[in-house]
Design a protein around this motif. Structure first.
Motif, PDB file in Angstrom:
ATOM      1  N   ALA A 190       0.812  -1.217   0.000  1.00 48.47           N
ATOM      2  CA  ALA A 190       0.000   0.000   0.000  1.00 48.47           C
ATOM      3  C   ALA A 190       0.845   1.266   0.000  1.00 48.47           C
ATOM      4  CB  ALA A 190      -0.929   0.003   1.216  1.00 48.47           C
ATOM      5  N   ASP A 191       2.125   1.158   0.326  1.00 52.07           N
ATOM      6  CA  ASP A 191       3.005   2.325   0.280  1.00 52.07           C
ATOM      7  C   ASP A 191       3.341   2.740  -1.151  1.00 52.07           C
ATOM      8  OD1 ASP A 191       3.415   3.238   2.905  1.00 52.07           O
ATOM      9  OD2 ASP A 191       4.719   1.537   3.340  1.00 52.07           O
ATOM     10  N   LEU A 192       3.025   1.893  -2.119  1.00 47.30           N
ATOM     11  CA  LEU A 192       3.227   2.265  -3.525  1.00 47.30           C
ATOM     12  C   LEU A 192       2.224   3.350  -3.922  1.00 47.30           C
ATOM     13  CD1 LEU A 192       3.622  -1.334  -4.997  1.00 47.30           C
ATOM     14  CD2 LEU A 192       5.464   0.305  -4.538  1.00 47.30           C
ATOM     15  N   ARG A 193       2.544   4.091  -4.938  1.00 47.09           N
ATOM     16  CA  ARG A 193       1.727   5.229  -5.347  1.00 47.09           C
ATOM     17  C   ARG A 193       0.285   4.814  -5.669  1.00 47.09           C
ATOM     18  NH1 ARG A 193       3.722   9.753  -9.735  1.00 47.09           N
ATOM     19  NH2 ARG A 193       2.145  11.333  -9.229  1.00 47.09           N
TER      20      ARG A 193
ATOM     21  N   GLN B 106      -2.658  10.513  -1.660  1.00 43.29           N
ATOM     22  CA  GLN B 106      -1.408   9.932  -1.173  1.00 43.29           C
ATOM     23  C   GLN B 106      -0.218  10.726  -1.727  1.00 43.29           C
ATOM     24  OE1 GLN B 106      -1.020   5.738  -1.916  1.00 43.29           O
ATOM     25  NE2 GLN B 106       1.044   5.624  -1.086  1.00 43.29           N
ATOM     26  N   THR B 107       0.326  11.586  -0.882  1.00 39.67           N
ATOM     27  CA  THR B 107       1.450  12.430  -1.294  1.00 39.67           C
ATOM     28  C   THR B 107       2.802  11.825  -0.944  1.00 39.67           C
ATOM     29  OG1 THR B 107       1.272  13.659   0.786  1.00 39.67           O
ATOM     30  CG2 THR B 107       0.080  14.541  -1.114  1.00 39.67           C
ATOM     31  N   HIS B 108       2.806  10.852  -0.051  1.00 39.37           N
ATOM     32  CA  HIS B 108       4.035  10.177   0.347  1.00 39.37           C
ATOM     33  C   HIS B 108       3.961   8.720  -0.092  1.00 39.37           C
ATOM     34  CE1 HIS B 108       5.169  13.648   2.746  1.00 39.37           C
ATOM     35  NE2 HIS B 108       3.961  13.640   3.286  1.00 39.37           N
TER      36      HIS B 108
ATOM     37  N   LYS C  65       4.833  10.461  14.111  1.00 34.06           N
ATOM     38  CA  LYS C  65       5.956  11.404  14.178  1.00 34.06           C
ATOM     39  C   LYS C  65       7.299  10.687  14.054  1.00 34.06           C
ATOM     40  CE  LYS C  65       3.419  14.206  17.548  1.00 34.06           C
ATOM     41  NZ  LYS C  65       3.382  14.619  18.972  1.00 34.06           N
ATOM     42  N   LEU C  66       7.331   9.431  14.458  1.00 36.03           N
ATOM     43  CA  LEU C  66       8.596   8.702  14.535  1.00 36.03           C
ATOM     44  C   LEU C  66       8.991   8.001  13.241  1.00 36.03           C
ATOM     45  CD1 LEU C  66       8.108   7.025  18.046  1.00 36.03           C
ATOM     46  CD2 LEU C  66       9.588   8.959  17.523  1.00 36.03           C
ATOM     47  N   VAL C  67       8.058   7.835  12.308  1.00 36.80           N
ATOM     48  CA  VAL C  67       8.339   6.991  11.133  1.00 36.80           C
ATOM     49  C   VAL C  67       8.543   7.835   9.873  1.00 36.80           C
ATOM     50  CG1 VAL C  67       6.948   5.157  12.135  1.00 36.80           C
ATOM     51  CG2 VAL C  67       5.903   6.698  10.470  1.00 36.80           C
ATOM     52  N   PRO C  68       9.301   7.317   8.890  1.00 34.38           N
ATOM     53  CA  PRO C  68       9.459   8.007   7.604  1.00 34.38           C
ATOM     54  C   PRO C  68       8.155   7.964   6.813  1.00 34.38           C
ATOM     55  CG  PRO C  68      10.544   5.860   7.552  1.00 34.38           C
ATOM     56  CD  PRO C  68      10.137   6.098   8.970  1.00 34.38           C
ATOM     57  N   LYS C  69       7.723   9.106   6.278  1.00 34.53           N
ATOM     58  CA  LYS C  69       6.398   9.215   5.669  1.00 34.53           C
ATOM     59  C   LYS C  69       6.224   8.356   4.418  1.00 34.53           C
ATOM     60  CE  LYS C  69       5.631  13.878   7.434  1.00 34.53           C
ATOM     61  NZ  LYS C  69       6.864  13.872   8.243  1.00 34.53           N
ATOM     62  N   GLU C  70       7.288   8.213   3.614  1.00 32.62           N
ATOM     63  CA  GLU C  70       7.141   7.449   2.382  1.00 32.62           C
ATOM     64  C   GLU C  70       6.975   5.949   2.644  1.00 32.62           C
ATOM     65  OE1 GLU C  70      11.560   7.877   3.199  1.00 32.62           O
ATOM     66  OE2 GLU C  70       9.740   9.113   3.306  1.00 32.62           O
TER      67      GLU C  70
ATOM     68  N   GLU D 255       3.964   0.764   5.651  1.00 37.18           N
ATOM     69  CA  GLU D 255       4.809  -0.356   6.059  1.00 37.18           C
ATOM     70  C   GLU D 255       5.031  -0.326   7.568  1.00 37.18           C
ATOM     71  OE1 GLU D 255       9.259  -1.275   4.799  1.00 37.18           O
ATOM     72  OE2 GLU D 255       7.867  -1.455   3.121  1.00 37.18           O
ATOM     73  N   TYR D 256       5.336   0.855   8.083  1.00 38.06           N
ATOM     74  CA  TYR D 256       5.549   0.992   9.524  1.00 38.06           C
ATOM     75  C   TYR D 256       4.245   0.800  10.290  1.00 38.06           C
ATOM     76  CZ  TYR D 256      10.425   2.538   9.418  1.00 38.06           C
ATOM     77  OH  TYR D 256      11.791   2.586   9.289  1.00 38.06           O
ATOM     78  N   PHE D 257       3.154   1.378   9.764  1.00 35.77           N
ATOM     79  CA  PHE D 257       1.875   1.208  10.446  1.00 35.77           C
ATOM     80  C   PHE D 257       1.407  -0.250  10.380  1.00 35.77           C
ATOM     81  CE2 PHE D 257       1.271   5.836  10.626  1.00 35.77           C
ATOM     82  CZ  PHE D 257       0.666   5.945  11.874  1.00 35.77           C
ATOM     83  N   GLY D 258       1.896  -1.012   9.389  1.00 34.72           N
ATOM     84  CA  GLY D 258       1.614  -2.442   9.372  1.00 34.72           C
ATOM     85  C   GLY D 258       2.193  -3.123  10.601  1.00 34.72           C
TER      86      GLY D 258
END
Length: 406
Positions: free
Chosen positions: A69-72, A197-199, A342-347, A351-354
């Motif tokens: 889902a992090d893909l554009r 989705q900007t990031h 706040k702690l994770v890279p936006k792009e 993946e991080y929220f997973g």
């Protein structure tokens, strides 16, 4: 944190909390009561195992789907897919009155609901700016609490008062499932139309293979970053107790022999208490520190758990418990979400929220399973509830080790 007029994107993002919260409230308050009328044996045990299975499936699949889902343009596609499937499953709950197939359909709906929340949470970084995370995340939970009351009250009127117009409670529940599903789907439209989705991360030739590689890299980064490592471990334990109390509160009260109507009305009051509390909690987090307010919330939940285990004997005490939960539930969830953002890279937010969801859902497995097993072994639901205190204590200790984050 900047407090000001909400943008169109922020309002649209918040709207989805209003939509999904309708099913959350129905599954917390009315569905367990309805299930108890068609099931045999302990409702806490059966419901606990169902929630455990749903949590295992979500935790096992979300990291990979989150990475994809992090893909554009993919976040909203996954969001719409999970909401559509979940809404259909919600409607399908009215197709059976047998306990086992009902639980199977409920597990599907629950999986879709919680999966959609991963994609929705990750869209926070696209809907607003860093300094407004606490405010917007808290607004989401707050409006979710109050907004969900509208369809829920309509459902209550039909289920509890439908007899006056010739609608029995079973038919009323079928109508309630449809109302909730339509509400959930309708409030998905604003975020789909207005939040973009900007990031995102670049698409490669080997999407699936790279998704798995990316997960390993992300996991290593989480472990090597002290703030993320301690925060995630703390979150794993304290959110376990929060989720378990939310999921099993009504079935616990039912097992204690409390009046089902009183239980449902008390949980409705929780929503109204939680509305201003969640907003206030978010703003206090900006003034005195997010970590400090999270510690306050975890300690409060220790007290709530002890109260529920040893003093909950009547409807009056359940009302007190419901109000206490309302004061802290939205705040601890909202600030956890915004602090992680706040702690994770936006792009790589999805993946991080997973992983954020993995920690939350595997914790929910531990909590619901712990309560179910201990209740089944001892025959006393209060012993199962008491065991949750340990999880809050561990979470509190680990949270204190998280470095301060401005």
């Amino acid at each position: 944190m900047a407090v000001g007029k909400l943008t169109k994107q922020e309002k649209s993002w918040i709207a989805y909390d209003v939509g999904n919260s309708a099913f959350v409230l129905l599954s917390t308050a009315l569905i367990p009561v309805y299930f108890s009328s068609i099931a045999t044996g302990s409702v806490v045990v059966a419901w606990g195992y169902a929630e455990t299975i749903a949590a295992l499936v979500i935790a096992s699949t979300m990291p990979v789907l989150g990475s994809l889902a992090d893909l554009r343009h993919m976040k909203k596609k996954f969001l719409v897919g999970t909401v559509g499937t979940g809404a259909l499953a919600c409607c399908a709950l009215g197709l059976t009155t047998d306990a086992f197939p009902f639980l199977v359909i409920y597990v599907v709906a629950s999986i879709m609901l919680n999966s959609s929340m991963v994609f929705y949470d990750a869209l926070l970084v696209d809907a607003t700016t860093d300094e407004r995370y606490d405010e917007i995340s808290s607004q989401g939970y707050a409006w979710g609490y109050i907004g969900s009351c509208i369809p829920f009250i309509a459902c209550l009127v039909i289920v509890l008062g439908g007899g006056a117009i010739g609608i029995d409670s079973a038919t009323g529940m079928k109508i309630a499932f449809v109302i909730t599903a339509l509400w959930w789907a309708a409030f998905t439209v604003p975020v789909f139309k207005n939040v973009h989705q900007t990031h995102f991360k670049a698409r490669s030739e080997h999407v699936i293979k790279d998704a798995f590689k990316g997960l390993l890299v992300t996991l290593k980064r989480i472990w090597r970053t002290k703030s993320l490592r301690y925060f995630m471990l703390a979150y794993f334990f304290y959110i376990d107790g929060v989720h378990t109390i939310i999921k099993l509160s009504t079935s616990y009260g039912t097992d204690l022999g409390l009046d089902s109507t009183q239980l449902v009305l008390a949980l409705l009051v929780t929503q109204f208490v939680a509305f201003p509390s969640a907003i206030a909690y978010g703003r206090l987090g900006a003034r005195v520190g997010t970590k400090r307010m999270l510690l306050v919330g975890v300690f409060a939940y220790m007290c709530i758990t002890l109260f529920g285990a040893f003093f909950l004997k009547s409807e009056v005490e359940f009302w007190i418990l419901a109000i206490m939960v309302g004061l802290f539930q939205g705040g601890i969830q909202a600030l956890s979400r915004s602090e992680f953002g706040k702690l994770v890279p936006k792009e790589h937010a999805n993946e991080y929220f997973g992983f954020f969801d993995i920690f939350g859902k595997y914790a929910a497995v531990m909590g619901t399973l712990l309560v179910s097993v201990i209740t089944q072994l001892t025959g006393e639901a209060n012993f199962g509830v008491f065991s949750l205190v340990i999880l809050f204590i561990v979470g509190f200790v680990l949270l204190r080790k998280v470095p301060e984050h401005s």
